[in-house]
Motif scaffolding. Structure first.
Motif, PDB file in Angstrom:
ATOM      1  N   ALA A  34       9.033  -6.274 -11.355  1.00  0.00           N
ATOM      2  CA  ALA A  34       9.441  -7.370 -10.535  1.00  0.00           C
ATOM      3  C   ALA A  34      10.074  -7.050  -9.067  1.00  0.00           C
ATOM      4  CB  ALA A  34      10.321  -8.320 -11.387  1.00  0.00           C
ATOM      5  N   LEU A  35      10.942  -6.148  -9.322  1.00  0.00           N
ATOM      6  CA  LEU A  35      11.766  -5.641  -8.156  1.00  0.00           C
ATOM      7  C   LEU A  35      10.990  -4.921  -7.180  1.00  0.00           C
ATOM      8  CD1 LEU A  35      15.300  -5.088  -9.362  1.00  0.00           C
ATOM      9  CD2 LEU A  35      14.758  -6.736  -7.835  1.00  0.00           C
ATOM     10  N   THR A  36       9.865  -4.181  -7.502  1.00  0.00           N
ATOM     11  CA  THR A  36       9.021  -3.370  -6.858  1.00  0.00           C
ATOM     12  C   THR A  36       8.156  -4.474  -5.963  1.00  0.00           C
ATOM     13  OG1 THR A  36       9.033  -1.660  -8.173  1.00  0.00           O
ATOM     14  CG2 THR A  36       7.106  -1.990  -6.678  1.00  0.00           C
ATOM     15  N   LEU A  37       7.788  -5.600  -6.932  1.00  0.00           N
ATOM     16  CA  LEU A  37       7.001  -6.672  -6.298  1.00  0.00           C
ATOM     17  C   LEU A  37       7.656  -7.371  -5.138  1.00  0.00           C
ATOM     18  CD1 LEU A  37       4.353  -8.558  -6.591  1.00  0.00           C
ATOM     19  CD2 LEU A  37       5.818  -9.972  -7.920  1.00  0.00           C
TER      20      LEU A  37
ATOM     21  N   ALA B 142      -0.516 -12.812  -5.602  1.00  0.00           N
ATOM     22  CA  ALA B 142      -1.562 -12.265  -4.945  1.00  0.00           C
ATOM     23  C   ALA B 142      -1.228 -10.968  -4.722  1.00  0.00           C
ATOM     24  CB  ALA B 142      -1.849 -12.900  -3.525  1.00  0.00           C
ATOM     25  N   HIS B 143      -0.298 -10.542  -4.309  1.00  0.00           N
ATOM     26  CA  HIS B 143       0.197  -9.210  -4.003  1.00  0.00           C
ATOM     27  C   HIS B 143       0.479  -8.178  -5.340  1.00  0.00           C
ATOM     28  CE1 HIS B 143       2.522  -5.708  -2.774  1.00  0.00           C
ATOM     29  NE2 HIS B 143       3.892  -5.945  -3.383  1.00  0.00           N
ATOM     30  N   ALA B 144       1.083  -8.809  -6.531  1.00  0.00           N
ATOM     31  CA  ALA B 144       0.849  -8.460  -7.583  1.00  0.00           C
ATOM     32  C   ALA B 144      -0.476  -8.135  -8.524  1.00  0.00           C
ATOM     33  CB  ALA B 144       1.610  -9.383  -8.833  1.00  0.00           C
ATOM     34  N   GLN B 145      -1.535  -8.581  -7.887  1.00  0.00           N
ATOM     35  CA  GLN B 145      -2.817  -8.355  -8.283  1.00  0.00           C
ATOM     36  C   GLN B 145      -3.595  -7.753  -7.083  1.00  0.00           C
ATOM     37  OE1 GLN B 145      -4.861 -11.976 -10.409  1.00  0.00           O
ATOM     38  NE2 GLN B 145      -3.446 -12.961  -8.909  1.00  0.00           N
ATOM     39  N   GLY B 146      -2.823  -7.102  -6.286  1.00  0.00           N
ATOM     40  CA  GLY B 146      -3.376  -6.005  -5.202  1.00  0.00           C
ATOM     41  C   GLY B 146      -3.980  -6.686  -3.991  1.00  0.00           C
ATOM     42  N   PHE B 147      -3.673  -7.921  -3.729  1.00  0.00           N
ATOM     43  CA  PHE B 147      -4.367  -8.616  -2.635  1.00  0.00           C
ATOM     44  C   PHE B 147      -3.198  -8.606  -1.486  1.00  0.00           C
ATOM     45  CE2 PHE B 147      -7.085 -10.076  -5.741  1.00  0.00           C
ATOM     46  CZ  PHE B 147      -8.417  -9.887  -5.476  1.00  0.00           C
TER      47      PHE B 147
ATOM     48  N   GLY C 229      -6.710 -11.627   1.090  1.00  0.00           N
ATOM     49  CA  GLY C 229      -7.964 -10.565   1.052  1.00  0.00           C
ATOM     50  C   GLY C 229      -7.469  -9.373   0.808  1.00  0.00           C
ATOM     51  N   THR C 230      -8.308  -8.194   1.083  1.00  0.00           N
ATOM     52  CA  THR C 230      -8.168  -6.854   0.866  1.00  0.00           C
ATOM     53  C   THR C 230      -7.705  -6.376   2.168  1.00  0.00           C
ATOM     54  OG1 THR C 230      -9.519  -7.095  -0.972  1.00  0.00           O
ATOM     55  CG2 THR C 230      -8.994  -4.784  -0.296  1.00  0.00           C
ATOM     56  N   SER C 231      -6.668  -5.475   2.166  1.00  0.00           N
ATOM     57  CA  SER C 231      -6.281  -4.935   3.407  1.00  0.00           C
ATOM     58  C   SER C 231      -7.485  -3.995   3.837  1.00  0.00           C
ATOM     59  CB  SER C 231      -5.097  -3.917   3.225  1.00  0.00           C
ATOM     60  OG  SER C 231      -4.851  -3.073   4.537  1.00  0.00           O
ATOM     61  N   THR C 232      -7.585  -4.024   5.385  1.00  0.00           N
ATOM     62  CA  THR C 232      -8.910  -3.354   5.615  1.00  0.00           C
ATOM     63  C   THR C 232      -8.386  -1.970   6.280  1.00  0.00           C
ATOM     64  OG1 THR C 232      -8.481  -3.900   8.046  1.00  0.00           O
ATOM     65  CG2 THR C 232      -9.937  -5.265   6.798  1.00  0.00           C
ATOM     66  N   GLU C 233      -7.143  -1.710   5.964  1.00  0.00           N
ATOM     67  CA  GLU C 233      -6.543  -0.248   6.348  1.00  0.00           C
ATOM     68  C   GLU C 233      -5.591   0.048   5.272  1.00  0.00           C
ATOM     69  OE1 GLU C 233      -3.395  -1.362   9.694  1.00  0.00           O
ATOM     70  OE2 GLU C 233      -5.398  -0.811  10.463  1.00  0.00           O
ATOM     71  N   LYS C 234      -5.490   1.373   4.856  1.00  0.00           N
ATOM     72  CA  LYS C 234      -4.523   1.787   3.762  1.00  0.00           C
ATOM     73  C   LYS C 234      -3.147   2.140   4.575  1.00  0.00           C
ATOM     74  CE  LYS C 234      -4.376   2.961  -0.651  1.00  0.00           C
ATOM     75  NZ  LYS C 234      -4.027   1.855  -1.287  1.00  0.00           N
ATOM     76  N   VAL C 235      -2.378   1.011   4.082  1.00  0.00           N
ATOM     77  CA  VAL C 235      -0.957   1.269   4.654  1.00  0.00           C
ATOM     78  C   VAL C 235       0.115   1.310   3.426  1.00  0.00           C
ATOM     79  CG1 VAL C 235       0.636  -0.187   6.103  1.00  0.00           C
ATOM     80  CG2 VAL C 235      -1.759  -0.267   6.452  1.00  0.00           C
ATOM     81  N   GLU C 236       0.945   2.321   3.737  1.00  0.00           N
ATOM     82  CA  GLU C 236       1.786   2.496   2.638  1.00  0.00           C
ATOM     83  C   GLU C 236       2.891   1.304   2.832  1.00  0.00           C
ATOM     84  OE1 GLU C 236       2.990   4.674   0.071  1.00  0.00           O
ATOM     85  OE2 GLU C 236       1.037   5.358   0.630  1.00  0.00           O
ATOM     86  N   ARG C 237       3.062   0.820   1.594  1.00  0.00           N
ATOM     87  CA  ARG C 237       4.082  -0.440   1.587  1.00  0.00           C
ATOM     88  C   ARG C 237       5.648   0.290   1.372  1.00  0.00           C
ATOM     89  NH1 ARG C 237       1.671  -5.192   0.683  1.00  0.00           N
ATOM     90  NH2 ARG C 237      -0.211  -5.121  -0.476  1.00  0.00           N
ATOM     91  N   GLU C 238       6.288   0.310   2.669  1.00  0.00           N
ATOM     92  CA  GLU C 238       7.544   0.703   2.361  1.00  0.00           C
ATOM     93  C   GLU C 238       8.518  -0.230   2.335  1.00  0.00           C
ATOM     94  OE1 GLU C 238       8.660   1.447   7.092  1.00  0.00           O
ATOM     95  OE2 GLU C 238       6.960   2.706   6.268  1.00  0.00           O
ATOM     96  N   CYS C 239       9.671  -0.057   1.681  1.00  0.00           N
ATOM     97  CA  CYS C 239      10.772  -1.075   1.621  1.00  0.00           C
ATOM     98  C   CYS C 239      11.406  -1.045   2.865  1.00  0.00           C
ATOM     99  CB  CYS C 239      11.699  -0.563   0.374  1.00  0.00           C
ATOM    100  SG  CYS C 239      11.209  -0.833  -1.084  1.00  0.00           S
ATOM    101  N   ARG C 240      11.673  -2.291   3.385  1.00  0.00           N
ATOM    102  CA  ARG C 240      12.366  -2.660   4.703  1.00  0.00           C
ATOM    103  C   ARG C 240      13.936  -2.445   4.446  1.00  0.00           C
ATOM    104  NH1 ARG C 240      11.279  -8.136   7.591  1.00  0.00           N
ATOM    105  NH2 ARG C 240      13.183  -8.871   7.347  1.00  0.00           N
TER     106      ARG C 240
END
Length: 184
Positions: free
Chosen positions: A3-6, A123-128, A162-173
């Motif tokens: 949950a916290l990562t989400l 949506a984010h939890a399911q990869g969207f 949708g699905t990201s068109t570019e692979k972007v690292e999800r970094e914590c702000r």
């Protein structure tokens, strides 16, 4: 994903393509939305899924809003692109009941906003990836009519998924919490 990562990795992304969530994934997203805090158990929200040919209709409705509010040529071009920026859009409508003194309209509106965020998190939890869009056009008469809004209702979000068109690292702000938190 825990949950916290989400919660700490969700971000907005406007560069989306297919695939969009399928029926089973959508159901999970709506189940998450229904778990939002809801004083009085009013369920003051309604969701409209827009995809396929519905995106062409959304484009037309956004263009009508641009004309209705005289927003200019730049916004007209943006309206053309906006409706097709993602393979799916979910409109979130706050269904306000102004006759309930115990739960004021503003609280019902916040509940609908929380439901929209629940959809985003699920949506984010399911990869969207997704982005929450608003603007003057959500007040357009034709759009409000198409989404069956009553006079007191508010369109609080157009969630593009949708699905990201570019692979972007999800970094914590990493922000200084001093600007946002105080103690009494």
């Amino acid at each position: 994903m825990d949950a916290l990562t989400l919660l700490t990795t969700r971000r907005s992304n406007k560069k989306l393509s297919a695939p969009a969530p399928n029926k089973m994934q959508l159901e999970k997203m709506f189940q998450a939305a229904l778990r939002t805090p809801d004083h009085g158990k009013l369920s003051p929200y309604h969701f409209v899924v827009i995809e396929n040919e519905g995106l062409n209709k959304l484009e037309q409705l956004l263009k009508e809003a641009v004309v209705e509010f005289n927003l200019g040529e730049e916004r007209l071009k943006k309206a053309e692109n906006l409706a097709h920026r993602a393979p799916m859009v979910i409109a979130v409508i706050a269904k306000i009941n102004p006759d309930i003194a115990k739960v004021p309209a503003w609280e019902q509106l916040v509940t609908a906003g929380c439901a929209a965020y629940g959809i985003q998190l699920a949506a984010h939890a399911q990869g969207f990836d997704n982005v929450w869009i608003t603007g003057k056009w959500v007040s357009g008469s034709a759009l409000r009519q198409a989404l069956r809004c009553r006079e007191q209702d508010e369109i609080v979000a157009l969630l593009m998924l949708g699905t990201s068109t570019e692979k972007v690292e999800r970094e914590c702000r990493q922000e200084s919490l001093e600007d946002f938190v105080s103690y009494l």
